[in-house]
Design a protein around this motif. Structure first.
Motif, PDB file in Angstrom:
ATOM      1  N   TRP A  30      73.539 -16.623  38.557  1.00  0.00           N
ATOM      2  CA  TRP A  30      75.129 -15.688  39.446  1.00  0.00           C
ATOM      3  C   TRP A  30      75.877 -16.988  39.605  1.00  0.00           C
ATOM      4  N   ILE A  35      78.794 -15.994  41.883  1.00  0.00           N
ATOM      5  CA  ILE A  35      78.646 -15.135  42.206  1.00  0.00           C
ATOM      6  C   ILE A  35      78.133 -15.836  43.532  1.00  0.00           C
ATOM      7  N   TRP A  58      81.987 -11.183  47.734  1.00  0.00           N
ATOM      8  CA  TRP A  58      83.153 -11.151  46.757  1.00  0.00           C
ATOM      9  C   TRP A  58      84.694 -10.874  48.047  1.00  0.00           C
ATOM     10  N   ARG A  64      84.072  -8.756  41.848  1.00  0.00           N
ATOM     11  CA  ARG A  64      82.627  -7.699  41.899  1.00  0.00           C
ATOM     12  C   ARG A  64      82.425  -7.476  40.777  1.00  0.00           C
ATOM     13  N   TRP A  68      79.976  -9.466  37.693  1.00  0.00           N
ATOM     14  CA  TRP A  68      78.985  -8.663  38.814  1.00  0.00           C
ATOM     15  C   TRP A  68      77.945  -8.327  37.226  1.00  0.00           C
ATOM     16  N   SER A  96      72.317  -0.534  47.485  1.00  0.00           N
ATOM     17  CA  SER A  96      73.509  -0.927  47.583  1.00  0.00           C
ATOM     18  C   SER A  96      74.407  -0.397  48.403  1.00  0.00           C
TER      19      SER A  96
END
Length: 108
Positions: A30, A35, A58, A64, A68, A96
């Motif tokens: 990440w 991230i 984000w 995002r 991602w 999510s």
């Protein structure tokens, strides 16, 4: 800012392996993709003792999507998943939610 709440329900008996994968591999990958994690939790009291809950921060929906998708396509991540699930699947299901702070939230 947009926050993403993700809850991973582990396969029975596999939560330690899932936590290990995040701690030893996922966070590093990440970081490579920019991230940002906002926090990780397991359940201390309650019925969701197989869950790993975490939040990501984000800049926008576009941010995002870009970060991602790059993470999911990363060959190192694909290899980590294959290796960590060599003895069986770790995650039963994932939920999510993308959240936006209210005007009175301590988190903006």
């Amino acid at each position: 800012m947009i926050y993403e709440l993700r809850i991973y329900r582990s396969v029975p008996g596999r939560l330690p392996a899932l936590v290990h994968r995040f701690q030893d591999h996922t966070l590093r990958i990440w970081h490579k993709h920019g991230i940002r994690q906002f926090g990780f939790w397991t359940t201390l009291i309650g019925t969701r003792h197989r869950d790993l809950t975490y939040m990501l921060a984000w800049e926008s929906l576009a941010d995002r999507e870009k970060r991602w998708n790059a993470f999911l396509a990363d060959p190192e991540w694909i290899s980590v998943v294959a290796e960590s699930e060599r003895d069986g699947q770790l995650v039963e299901n994932i939920s999510s939610q993308l959240l936006t702070p209210t005007g009175f939230s301590a988190v903006k």
